[in-house]
Design a protein around this motif. Structure first.
Motif, PDB file in Angstrom:
ATOM      1  N   LEU A 184     -12.050   3.697  42.183  1.00 36.70           N
ATOM      2  CA  LEU A 184     -12.213   4.541  44.151  1.00 36.70           C
ATOM      3  C   LEU A 184     -13.208   3.731  44.993  1.00 36.70           C
ATOM      4  CD1 LEU A 184     -12.904   7.762  42.548  1.00 36.70           C
ATOM      5  CD2 LEU A 184     -11.372   7.292  43.726  1.00 36.70           C
ATOM      6  N   ARG A 185     -13.485   4.110  46.235  1.00 40.61           N
ATOM      7  CA  ARG A 185     -14.572   3.238  46.812  1.00 40.61           C
ATOM      8  C   ARG A 185     -15.591   3.951  46.625  1.00 40.61           C
ATOM      9  NH1 ARG A 185     -11.734   2.667  50.384  1.00 40.61           N
ATOM     10  NH2 ARG A 185     -10.720   0.535  51.007  1.00 40.61           N
ATOM     11  N   ARG A 186     -15.705   5.301  46.509  1.00 39.48           N
ATOM     12  CA  ARG A 186     -16.667   6.004  46.395  1.00 39.48           C
ATOM     13  C   ARG A 186     -16.664   6.832  45.504  1.00 39.48           C
ATOM     14  NH1 ARG A 186     -18.000   2.239  49.161  1.00 39.48           N
ATOM     15  NH2 ARG A 186     -19.194   2.849  51.579  1.00 39.48           N
ATOM     16  N   LEU A 191     -23.838   5.204  38.463  1.00 42.16           N
ATOM     17  CA  LEU A 191     -24.168   3.859  39.125  1.00 42.16           C
ATOM     18  C   LEU A 191     -22.753   3.794  39.901  1.00 42.16           C
ATOM     19  CD1 LEU A 191     -24.392   0.577  38.115  1.00 42.16           C
ATOM     20  CD2 LEU A 191     -22.785   0.846  36.407  1.00 42.16           C
ATOM     21  N   GLY A 192     -21.690   4.170  39.975  1.00 37.76           N
ATOM     22  CA  GLY A 192     -20.954   4.471  41.184  1.00 37.76           C
ATOM     23  C   GLY A 192     -21.926   4.404  42.587  1.00 37.76           C
ATOM     24  N   LYS A 193     -23.056   5.554  42.800  1.00 42.71           N
ATOM     25  CA  LYS A 193     -23.468   5.845  44.141  1.00 42.71           C
ATOM     26  C   LYS A 193     -25.005   4.961  43.761  1.00 42.71           C
ATOM     27  CE  LYS A 193     -22.512   9.894  45.026  1.00 42.71           C
ATOM     28  NZ  LYS A 193     -22.136   9.976  46.578  1.00 42.71           N
ATOM     29  N   MET A 194     -24.820   4.372  43.023  1.00 38.70           N
ATOM     30  CA  MET A 194     -26.905   3.133  43.114  1.00 38.70           C
ATOM     31  C   MET A 194     -25.721   1.916  43.506  1.00 38.70           C
ATOM     32  SD  MET A 194     -27.913   2.819  39.119  1.00 38.70           S
ATOM     33  CE  MET A 194     -28.780   4.587  39.054  1.00 38.70           C
ATOM     34  N   PRO A 203     -31.004   4.841  50.360  1.00 37.84           N
ATOM     35  CA  PRO A 203     -31.688   5.486  49.091  1.00 37.84           C
ATOM     36  C   PRO A 203     -30.965   6.149  48.484  1.00 37.84           C
ATOM     37  CG  PRO A 203     -32.486   5.985  51.496  1.00 37.84           C
ATOM     38  CD  PRO A 203     -32.149   5.581  51.771  1.00 37.84           C
ATOM     39  N   PHE A 204     -30.582   5.406  46.742  1.00 36.64           N
ATOM     40  CA  PHE A 204     -30.135   6.490  45.573  1.00 36.64           C
ATOM     41  C   PHE A 204     -30.905   7.191  45.178  1.00 36.64           C
ATOM     42  CE2 PHE A 204     -30.804   6.718  41.366  1.00 36.64           C
ATOM     43  CZ  PHE A 204     -28.689   7.552  40.856  1.00 36.64           C
ATOM     44  N   GLN A 205     -29.921   8.333  45.538  1.00 36.47           N
ATOM     45  CA  GLN A 205     -30.646   9.677  44.421  1.00 36.47           C
ATOM     46  C   GLN A 205     -30.386  10.224  43.515  1.00 36.47           C
ATOM     47  OE1 GLN A 205     -28.207  12.687  47.496  1.00 36.47           O
ATOM     48  NE2 GLN A 205     -30.279  12.638  48.964  1.00 36.47           N
ATOM     49  N   ILE A 206     -31.314  10.362  42.728  1.00 36.76           N
ATOM     50  CA  ILE A 206     -31.407  10.770  41.763  1.00 36.76           C
ATOM     51  C   ILE A 206     -31.546  12.468  41.519  1.00 36.76           C
ATOM     52  CG2 ILE A 206     -32.992  11.520  39.490  1.00 36.76           C
ATOM     53  CD1 ILE A 206     -34.288   8.932  39.741  1.00 36.76           C
ATOM     54  N   THR A 207     -30.444  13.097  40.981  1.00 34.17           N
ATOM     55  CA  THR A 207     -29.842  14.516  41.119  1.00 34.17           C
ATOM     56  C   THR A 207     -30.072  15.109  39.851  1.00 34.17           C
ATOM     57  OG1 THR A 207     -27.703  13.650  40.249  1.00 34.17           O
ATOM     58  CG2 THR A 207     -28.077  13.549  42.690  1.00 34.17           C
ATOM     59  N   GLY A 208     -31.451  16.328  40.363  1.00 39.48           N
ATOM     60  CA  GLY A 208     -32.423  16.528  38.927  1.00 39.48           C
ATOM     61  C   GLY A 208     -33.484  16.024  38.482  1.00 39.48           C
ATOM     62  N   LEU A 260     -30.839   4.347  34.102  1.00 36.42           N
ATOM     63  CA  LEU A 260     -30.244   3.309  34.900  1.00 36.42           C
ATOM     64  C   LEU A 260     -30.534   3.100  35.761  1.00 36.42           C
ATOM     65  CD1 LEU A 260     -27.614   2.544  34.163  1.00 36.42           C
ATOM     66  CD2 LEU A 260     -27.448   4.826  36.023  1.00 36.42           C
ATOM     67  N   ALA A 261     -31.272   3.441  36.622  1.00 39.00           N
ATOM     68  CA  ALA A 261     -31.840   3.070  38.168  1.00 39.00           C
ATOM     69  C   ALA A 261     -32.745   1.768  37.881  1.00 39.00           C
ATOM     70  CB  ALA A 261     -32.406   4.268  38.990  1.00 39.00           C
ATOM     71  N   ALA A 262     -33.045   1.283  36.776  1.00 36.13           N
ATOM     72  CA  ALA A 262     -34.341  -0.029  37.002  1.00 36.13           C
ATOM     73  C   ALA A 262     -33.716  -0.738  36.055  1.00 36.13           C
ATOM     74  CB  ALA A 262     -35.171   0.658  35.113  1.00 36.13           C
ATOM     75  N   ALA A 263     -33.033  -0.317  35.233  1.00 33.45           N
ATOM     76  CA  ALA A 263     -31.670  -1.523  34.624  1.00 33.45           C
ATOM     77  C   ALA A 263     -30.722  -1.959  35.968  1.00 33.45           C
ATOM     78  CB  ALA A 263     -31.108  -0.971  33.778  1.00 33.45           C
ATOM     79  N   PHE A 264     -30.608  -1.471  36.594  1.00 35.37           N
ATOM     80  CA  PHE A 264     -30.051  -1.499  37.753  1.00 35.37           C
ATOM     81  C   PHE A 264     -30.405  -2.656  38.607  1.00 35.37           C
ATOM     82  CE2 PHE A 264     -28.183  -2.069  42.090  1.00 35.37           C
ATOM     83  CZ  PHE A 264     -27.192  -1.843  42.011  1.00 35.37           C
ATOM     84  N   ASN A 265     -31.727  -2.381  38.688  1.00 40.16           N
ATOM     85  CA  ASN A 265     -32.551  -3.720  39.354  1.00 40.16           C
ATOM     86  C   ASN A 265     -32.882  -4.248  38.903  1.00 40.16           C
ATOM     87  OD1 ASN A 265     -32.664  -1.422  41.860  1.00 40.16           O
ATOM     88  ND2 ASN A 265     -34.460  -0.662  41.181  1.00 40.16           N
ATOM     89  N   GLU A 266     -33.278  -4.852  38.161  1.00 34.21           N
ATOM     90  CA  GLU A 266     -33.131  -5.758  37.137  1.00 34.21           C
ATOM     91  C   GLU A 266     -31.773  -6.815  37.146  1.00 34.21           C
ATOM     92  OE1 GLU A 266     -34.224  -4.832  33.183  1.00 34.21           O
ATOM     93  OE2 GLU A 266     -36.266  -4.122  33.476  1.00 34.21           O
ATOM     94  N   VAL A 267     -30.773  -5.863  36.945  1.00 37.77           N
ATOM     95  CA  VAL A 267     -29.492  -7.058  37.049  1.00 37.77           C
ATOM     96  C   VAL A 267     -29.294  -7.469  38.404  1.00 37.77           C
ATOM     97  CG1 VAL A 267     -27.072  -6.833  36.724  1.00 37.77           C
ATOM     98  CG2 VAL A 267     -28.914  -5.975  35.369  1.00 37.77           C
ATOM     99  N   ALA A 268     -29.053  -5.847  39.588  1.00 38.85           N
ATOM    100  CA  ALA A 268     -28.890  -6.668  40.604  1.00 38.85           C
ATOM    101  C   ALA A 268     -29.644  -7.924  41.948  1.00 38.85           C
ATOM    102  CB  ALA A 268     -28.994  -5.318  41.878  1.00 38.85           C
ATOM    103  N   ASP A 269     -29.009  -8.605  42.589  1.00 40.59           N
ATOM    104  CA  ASP A 269     -29.592  -9.373  43.426  1.00 40.59           C
ATOM    105  C   ASP A 269     -30.637  -8.735  44.395  1.00 40.59           C
ATOM    106  OD1 ASP A 269     -27.773  -8.837  45.205  1.00 40.59           O
ATOM    107  OD2 ASP A 269     -27.440 -10.234  45.700  1.00 40.59           O
TER     108      ASP A 269
END
Length: 325
Positions: A184-186, A191-194, A203-208, A260-269
């Protein structure tokens, strides 16, 4: 060994098929391509059609009489969609699964692995569950999985087929060899939303953010899809060695959406911005599993980290357009 994989052109099923090939098991793919992709079945025996199509299932077994087992991955899986269209979800996930099993019985199939879901559990106070935990599915999607498990238990109790349910948690990542990934593209999961936010600079939305977890965001057991696939292979190889009919597959570690968002920001460029919003329809606080049974029965445990799952997901996102268009 040869196995039939329903939904074998989808994210999970195609990765299971790749793991089977790597283990010397020959996959035969059955997929209606409603959400699956034909590209994921290239080079593999592939039948395009529906699991409820008895004539097609008969043809598959006639042309592959040496099929020893079935891995049933075909399902619709998006929680908010199941809230909006419960009739469609019960038809696709329950009614068609019943038809499918009747076709398997007619063709003498005696072994089936059902890709179930940990979303059927009632979450404990510490957010951990195991195979003996109570069930309390909170969405139509989750209830379709619980209904299927109960239906399969009734069938296997008196019919010549044994059905093992693998209840797994939240798959992330891609085949490390980049043969397959999320089609899926979306995608609708966190993680897909990130990745969508990373690609588009939104922005990425934390839902809840009011769940009773350590930081208020939902908690999940993010398991690398390759670990999930190798567990299916282990279950196929050891199917006759145990009598249990349910095994949980997860990392045994809970990760919140904030983490998960914090880990994403450590991995992503480049980092993503994080904002807060309310929960989606059907959302729950979440859970993660204790993994003792899988380790004992399958000699299996998750080996890839959340960071590796994120890295492989990002790698696949860069290749996806080239692979799938």
């Amino acid at each position: 060994m040869k196995v039939l994989i329903s939904g074998g052109a989808g994210y999970i099923g195609s990765t299971v098929a790749s793991a089977c090939l790597d283990a010397g098991i020959t996959p035969v793919i059955l997929d209606n391509l409603v959400t699956g992709r034909g590209e994921f079945a290239k080079g593999r025996a592939f039948y395009e059609g529906d699991i409820a199509d008895g004539a097609l299932v008969d043809r598959v077994f006639a042309e592959h009489p040496d099929i020893e087992a079935v891995v049933h991955c075909a399902a619709l899986i998006v929680v908010p969609d199941s809230v909006a269209d419960p009739v469609g979800y019960y038809r696709a996930n329950v009614a068609k699964s019943l038809d499918f099993v009747s076709h398997l019985l007619r063709n003498g199939c005696q072994k089936m692995i059902f890709s179930s879901s940990a979303s059927i559990y009632e979450t404990g106070a510490d957010f951990t569950v195991d195979e003996s935990s109570g069930l309390a599915p909170q969405s139509p999607y989750a209830r379709t999985k619980a209904v299927c498990e109960a239906m399969f238990a009734d069938i296997s109790a008196t019919q010549p087929i044994r059905i093992l349910s693998l209840r797994y948690f939240n798959p992330i990542g891609a085949d490390p060899k980049m043969r397959t990934g999320l089609q899926l593209r979306r995608p609708s999961h966190a993680l897909g939303k990130m990745i969508e936010a990373w690609e588009e600079g939104t922005p990425f939305q934390i839902t809840g953010t009011a769940w009773p977890t350590r930081d208020g965001s939902g908690i999940r057991d993010y398991i690398h899809v390759w670990d999930l696939a190798t567990a299916h292979v282990a279950a196929l190889e050891r199917f006759d060695t145990f009598t249990e009919d349910v095994i949980n597959l997860g990392t045994g570690t809970g990760t919140t959406v904030r983490e998960l968002a914090a880990a994403f920001n450590e991995v992503a460029d480049r980092p993503i911005e994080v904002v807060e919003t309310g929960p989606r329809p059907g959302d729950v606080a979440g859970a993660y599993t204790r993994t003792d049974l899988a380790r004992r029965l399958l000699d299996w445990e998750a080996r890839h980290s959340v960071a590796e799952g994120i890295a492989h997901s990002l790698q696949w996102a860069r290749l996806r357009e080239e692979m799938l268009g």
